[in-house]
Enzyme design. Structure first.
Site, short mmCIF file in Angstrom:
data_model
loop_
_atom_site.label_atom_id
_atom_site.label_comp_id
_atom_site.label_asym_id
_atom_site.label_seq_id
_atom_site.Cartn_x
_atom_site.Cartn_y
_atom_site.Cartn_z
N CYS A 133 0.83 -1.21 0.00
CA CYS A 133 0.00 0.00 0.00
C CYS A 133 0.87 1.26 0.00
O CYS A 133 1.42 1.63 1.04
CB CYS A 133 -0.92 -0.02 1.22
SG CYS A 133 -1.88 1.49 1.41
N CYS A 136 -0.47 4.11 2.22
CA CYS A 136 -0.25 3.93 3.66
C CYS A 136 1.21 4.19 4.03
O CYS A 136 1.50 4.78 5.07
CB CYS A 136 -0.58 2.50 4.09
SG CYS A 136 -2.06 1.82 3.38
N ASP A 137 2.15 3.72 3.21
CA ASP A 137 3.54 3.65 3.65
C ASP A 137 4.51 4.54 2.86
O ASP A 137 5.69 4.65 3.24
CB ASP A 137 4.03 2.19 3.55
CG ASP A 137 3.21 1.27 4.44
OD1 ASP A 137 2.77 1.74 5.51
OD2 ASP A 137 3.00 0.11 4.08
#
Ligand SMILES: Cc1cc2nc3c(=O)[nH]c(=O)nc-3n(C[C@H](O)[C@H](O)[C@H](O)COP(=O)(O)OP(=O)(O)OC[C@H]3O[C@@H](n4cnc5c(N)ncnc54)[C@H](O)[C@@H]3O)c2cc1C
Length: 319
Positions: A133, A136-137
């Site tokens: 992701c 997200c990261d």
């Protein structure tokens, strides 16, 4: 045992759209959201192909869908379905961490999960340099070197997103051409931070406490090389979240749920929508469309059930 009219499993575009339609039809739906609230689109950065929005962030689209479903009376349970018994219904049995339920009808919208590479070093480095992701990261890779594995729309879309942070993004693909849409390909090719590595697969992900590199192999020459890198983002497709339903609902050879044209599964009264039954289109809008169809079919099914027509009848016969 909590008795419900309709339970929707999953809070992605399919589940949220089914909830909107079901709530507007006064079916009093309960939606069990699962651990990924909003589904895959909630971890997508920018969505440019959802009608009505030139561009919208995935989490914002999710929030809007959820608010709309809630406004018409959908109840949300932030829990996960652990067990079902669809063999002896209706009512159908469902169990979550917190509750046991009986439902007259169920819509399964459990979507899909990211496929892993299945190579040494992958599992132990998740969250330590391996990610599925970018939204997200990506932030953790400011001025770092990253690899993106994959050659489809998601790989390019997320690779482009990573260029906001990373100093270099190498897209590693096992073939010599991409499966992505032309617009994305053109954008990626024009981006100076992106490089393509063709005909290459990763053999292992290396490092101790965190990722420090990979071992890669050229599929034609067989040449093996070690490259230093800080992160690996994997976008090589998804598998349907159907493990819960094995032995209860009919599935194809890839374990996608099989539905009829009314979105009904092999068990009358249990419907399915979105990527859990769709091995082909895999879009937010197509999943939302399935959710709409499933909810309309449930309405007809529940009417027939209420009128004491046989629960085993198909939706077509009931309507
Ligand atoms: C990186 C990325 C980028 C994308 N970009 C785009 C894009 O630009 N445009 C586009 O149209 N599509 C895009 N997609 C695809 C889109 O996100 C999916 O097609 C869509 O989210 C599928 O919706 P769904 O509701 O079927 O399933 P999902 O979104 O997979 O949602 C499944 C839901 O089920 C829940 N669930 C699973 N198991 C359980 C359980 N046991 N109990 C309770 N709940 C459960 C999960 O928590 C989740 O809420 C992208 C996908 C990814 C991964």
């Amino acid at each position: 045992m909590q008795k419900e009219n309709l339970i929707i499993i999953g809070s992605g575009p399919a589940g949220l759209t089914a909830a909107l339609y079901a709530a507007r039809a006064n079916l009093d739906p309960l939606l069990i959201a699962g651990s990924q609230i909003g589904g895959q689109i909630a971890i997508t950065n920018e969505v440019e192909n959802f009608p009505g929005f030139d561009s919208i962030l995935g989490p914002e689209l999710t929030d809007k869908m959820r608010a709309q479903a809630e406004r018409f009376g959908t109840r949300f349970e932030f829990d996960e379905v652990l067990e079902v018994d669809f063999r002896n219904g209706p009512p159908f049995y469902l169990k979550t961490y917190g509750q046991e339920y009986q439902a007259n009808a169920v819509i399964v919208a459990t979507g899909a999960s990211a496929r892993r590479l299945g190579i040494p070093g992958e599992g132990e480095h998740i969250g330590r340099g391996v990610s599925y992701c970018a939204t997200c990261d990506g932030f953790f890779f400011k001025d770092k070197d990253v690899l993106v594995v994959g050659g489809g729309d998601s790989a390019l879309q997320e690779g482009l997103f990573l260029t906001k942070y990373a100093s270099r993004v190498r897209i590693v693909h096992r073939r010599d051409s991409l499966r992505a849409g032309e617009l994305l390909v053109a954008r990626a090719e024009a981006n100076s931070k992106i490089e393509f590595v063709w005909d290459t697969v990763l053999e292992s992900i290396d490092g101790e406490a965190k990722v420090t590199g990979v071992t890669a192999r050229n599929v034609h020459t067989g040449a093996v090389e070690q490259w230093p890198t800080d992160g690996i983002f994997v976008f090589i497709g998804h598998f349907p979240n159907t493990q819960l339903f094995r032995g209860q609902l009919a599935m194809d050879e890839q374990e996608f749920l099989i539905v009829d044209k009314f979105m009904q599964t092999s068990v009358p009264g249990v419907f399915a929508a979105g990527e859990v039954m769709d091995p082909i289109y895999k879009q937010a809008i197509s999943s939302a469309g399935h959710g709409c169809q499933a909810a309309i079919s449930v309405e007809r099914y529940l009417e027939a059930l209420h009128d004491h027509k046989l629960p085993g009848k198909s939706v077509a016969a009931a309507g």
